[in-house]
Design a protein around this motif. Structure first.
Motif, PDB file in Angstrom:
ATOM      1  N   CYS A 173       0.828  -1.213   0.000  1.00 10.56           N
ATOM      2  CA  CYS A 173       0.000   0.000   0.000  1.00 10.56           C
ATOM      3  C   CYS A 173       0.860   1.260   0.000  1.00 10.56           C
ATOM      4  O   CYS A 173       0.362   2.358  -0.263  1.00 10.56           O
ATOM      5  CB  CYS A 173      -0.913   0.008   1.230  1.00 10.56           C
ATOM      6  SG  CYS A 173      -2.155  -1.296   1.225  1.00 10.56           S
ATOM      7  N   ASP A 174       2.140   1.110   0.299  1.00 10.61           N
ATOM      8  CA  ASP A 174       3.043   2.254   0.405  1.00 10.61           C
ATOM      9  C   ASP A 174       3.757   2.491  -0.929  1.00 10.61           C
ATOM     10  O   ASP A 174       4.463   1.602  -1.417  1.00 10.61           O
ATOM     11  CB  ASP A 174       4.073   1.989   1.506  1.00 10.61           C
ATOM     12  CG  ASP A 174       5.007   3.159   1.703  1.00 10.61           C
ATOM     13  OD1 ASP A 174       4.549   4.193   2.207  1.00 10.61           O
ATOM     14  OD2 ASP A 174       6.192   3.050   1.340  1.00 10.61           O
ATOM     15  N   PRO A 175       3.598   3.668  -1.540  1.00  6.95           N
ATOM     16  CA  PRO A 175       4.234   3.927  -2.839  1.00  6.95           C
ATOM     17  C   PRO A 175       5.748   3.775  -2.811  1.00  6.95           C
ATOM     18  O   PRO A 175       6.339   3.291  -3.785  1.00  6.95           O
ATOM     19  CB  PRO A 175       3.831   5.372  -3.154  1.00  6.95           C
ATOM     20  CG  PRO A 175       2.620   5.632  -2.336  1.00  6.95           C
ATOM     21  CD  PRO A 175       2.781   4.808  -1.097  1.00  6.95           C
ATOM     22  N   ALA A 176       6.377   4.185  -1.712  1.00  8.16           N
ATOM     23  CA  ALA A 176       7.837   4.086  -1.638  1.00  8.16           C
ATOM     24  C   ALA A 176       8.292   2.633  -1.631  1.00  8.16           C
ATOM     25  O   ALA A 176       9.314   2.287  -2.233  1.00  8.16           O
ATOM     26  CB  ALA A 176       8.362   4.811  -0.403  1.00  8.16           C
ATOM     27  N   VAL A 177       7.539   1.777  -0.959  1.00  6.28           N
ATOM     28  CA  VAL A 177       7.883   0.351  -0.951  1.00  6.28           C
ATOM     29  C   VAL A 177       7.733  -0.224  -2.359  1.00  6.28           C
ATOM     30  O   VAL A 177       8.609  -0.945  -2.850  1.00  6.28           O
ATOM     31  CB  VAL A 177       7.012  -0.420   0.062  1.00  6.28           C
ATOM     32  CG1 VAL A 177       7.221  -1.931  -0.087  1.00  6.28           C
ATOM     33  CG2 VAL A 177       7.347   0.013   1.484  1.00  6.28           C
ATOM     34  N   ARG A 178       6.616   0.107  -3.030  1.00  4.30           N
ATOM     35  CA  ARG A 178       6.429  -0.378  -4.403  1.00  4.30           C
ATOM     36  C   ARG A 178       7.544   0.127  -5.316  1.00  4.30           C
ATOM     37  O   ARG A 178       8.113  -0.627  -6.117  1.00  4.30           O
ATOM     38  CB  ARG A 178       5.072   0.081  -4.959  1.00  4.30           C
ATOM     39  CG  ARG A 178       3.865  -0.458  -4.223  1.00  4.30           C
ATOM     40  CD  ARG A 178       2.582  -0.292  -5.025  1.00  4.30           C
ATOM     41  NE  ARG A 178       2.270   1.082  -5.405  1.00  4.30           N
ATOM     42  CZ  ARG A 178       1.624   1.959  -4.636  1.00  4.30           C
ATOM     43  NH1 ARG A 178       1.255   1.615  -3.409  1.00  4.30           N
ATOM     44  NH2 ARG A 178       1.348   3.183  -5.078  1.00  4.30           N
ATOM     45  N   GLY A 179       7.850   1.412  -5.202  1.00  7.05           N
ATOM     46  CA  GLY A 179       8.858   2.003  -6.073  1.00  7.05           C
ATOM     47  C   GLY A 179      10.249   1.457  -5.827  1.00  7.05           C
ATOM     48  O   GLY A 179      10.989   1.147  -6.774  1.00  7.05           O
ATOM     49  N   LEU A 180      10.625   1.321  -4.566  1.00 14.08           N
ATOM     50  CA  LEU A 180      11.954   0.798  -4.240  1.00 14.08           C
ATOM     51  C   LEU A 180      12.080  -0.671  -4.629  1.00 14.08           C
ATOM     52  O   LEU A 180      13.140  -1.118  -5.077  1.00 14.08           O
ATOM     53  CB  LEU A 180      12.235   0.989  -2.750  1.00 14.08           C
ATOM     54  CG  LEU A 180      12.471   2.443  -2.319  1.00 14.08           C
ATOM     55  CD1 LEU A 180      12.360   2.581  -0.805  1.00 14.08           C
ATOM     56  CD2 LEU A 180      13.829   2.935  -2.791  1.00 14.08           C
ATOM     57  N   ALA A 181      10.990  -1.416  -4.464  1.00 13.61           N
ATOM     58  CA  ALA A 181      11.003  -2.821  -4.893  1.00 13.61           C
ATOM     59  C   ALA A 181      11.176  -2.906  -6.404  1.00 13.61           C
ATOM     60  O   ALA A 181      11.917  -3.763  -6.915  1.00 13.61           O
ATOM     61  CB  ALA A 181       9.714  -3.511  -4.459  1.00 13.61           C
ATOM     62  N   ALA A 182      10.502  -2.012  -7.129  1.00 15.25           N
ATOM     63  CA  ALA A 182      10.650  -1.990  -8.589  1.00 15.25           C
ATOM     64  C   ALA A 182      12.097  -1.682  -8.973  1.00 15.25           C
ATOM     65  O   ALA A 182      12.668  -2.323  -9.869  1.00 15.25           O
ATOM     66  CB  ALA A 182       9.699  -0.955  -9.194  1.00 15.25           C
ATOM     67  N   GLU A 183      12.698  -0.711  -8.296  1.00 18.45           N
ATOM     68  CA  GLU A 183      14.096  -0.367  -8.579  1.00 18.45           C
ATOM     69  C   GLU A 183      15.008  -1.571  -8.362  1.00 18.45           C
ATOM     70  O   GLU A 183      15.878  -1.871  -9.193  1.00 18.45           O
ATOM     71  CB  GLU A 183      14.539   0.793  -7.690  1.00 18.45           C
ATOM     72  CG  GLU A 183      13.929   2.130  -8.054  1.00 18.45           C
ATOM     73  CD  GLU A 183      14.466   3.269  -7.201  1.00 18.45           C
ATOM     74  OE1 GLU A 183      15.371   3.020  -6.369  1.00 18.45           O
ATOM     75  OE2 GLU A 183      13.986   4.405  -7.360  1.00 18.45           O
ATOM     76  N   LEU A 184      14.810  -2.252  -7.244  1.00 19.82           N
ATOM     77  CA  LEU A 184      15.666  -3.386  -6.911  1.00 19.82           C
ATOM     78  C   LEU A 184      15.461  -4.543  -7.887  1.00 19.82           C
ATOM     79  O   LEU A 184      16.428  -5.141  -8.375  1.00 19.82           O
ATOM     80  CB  LEU A 184      15.381  -3.837  -5.475  1.00 19.82           C
ATOM     81  CG  LEU A 184      16.132  -5.068  -4.956  1.00 19.82           C
ATOM     82  CD1 LEU A 184      17.633  -4.932  -5.160  1.00 19.82           C
ATOM     83  CD2 LEU A 184      15.819  -5.287  -3.477  1.00 19.82           C
TER      84      LEU A 184
END
Length: 232
Positions: A173-184
């Motif tokens: 639900c957290d955009p930063a978690v989604r975004g950082l996971a995508a980066e990784l």
């Protein structure tokens, strides 16, 4: 010789003032005043800066923690281990601490010191596993994902052996978690993530990678990740 309590308090306050000034400066210079303190004394004072509200100060504190612990461990491996254990304890429910900044510090230390990475990398990965030491707090998850990315960039072979569970973070639900996971996932060229990443191509939520000082949308992170996976 045991120092009087007042002198001890003054030294601790002095270390903190020096560190606060150093971490607040824009330059990456070191301060010769720190030379009168042992590495362990500097590390002890750095802990409180790992959860500083100013992200630029936190970034520098994490970097200095990694460098200082790596230097310490070269001469005294057990003391280096003890710092890692203290960071692990901060992430333990029994500690009564939330553990802000602890995953980032662990990742930075492991990026800078190979032996500590080999010994404790599996612990870092276990924080992604429901059957392991899974971290539920989404703000802590942000730091964990950055820490894993930091380890991958310096020790890719070790990272692949650790095999952290990353795909579920794309549904956070957290955009930063989604975004950082995508980066990784893009960085490691994880083909199994292609479908899930494609589902984020309309996700316009913004997030900050506070450890790198960048802000963008989840969609942009997903697009970049898909491009990396597709071009391998």
């Amino acid at each position: 010789m045991e120092l009087p309590r007042g002198n001890k308090g003054s030294l601790i306050a002095s270390r903190r003032r020096i560190l606060e000034r150093l971490l607040s400066e824009r330059s990456a210079q070191t301060d010769s005043e720190l030379d009168r303190f042992t590495p362990m004394q500097v590390i002890n004072s750095l802990f409180s800066f790992l959860y500083h509200v100013d992200t630029s100060i936190k970034r520098k504190a994490v970097s200095m923690m990694g460098a200082t612990v790596a230097e310490l461990a070269e001469d005294d491996m057990e003391s280096g281990r003890n710092v890692i254990r203290r960071l692990m304890w901060n992430l333990n429910d029994e500690s009564g601490s939330i553990g802000w900044g602890s995953p980032e510090a662990m990742g930075e230390i492991m990026a800078r010191h190979e032996k500590l990475a080999m010994e404790y990398g599996h612990i870092l990965a276990s924080y992604t596993l429901p059957e392991g030491n899974y971290l539920e707090n989404e703000i802590i998850q942000r730091g964990l994902l950055w820490a894993l990315l930091r380890v991958y960039r310096t020790r890719p072979e070790l990272f692949r052996r650790l095999n952290p569970l990353l795909l579920p973070y794309l549904e956070s639900c957290d955009p930063a978690v989604r975004g950082l996971a995508a980066e990784l996932l893009g960085e490691i060229r994880e083909e199994k993530a292609y479908h899930s990443l494609s589902g984020l191509l309309e996700d316009g939520a913004e997030f900050e990678n506070e450890m790198e000082g960048t802000t963008r949308t989840v969609k942009q992170a997903a697009q970049e990740a898909l491009a990396k996976i597709g071009n391998q």
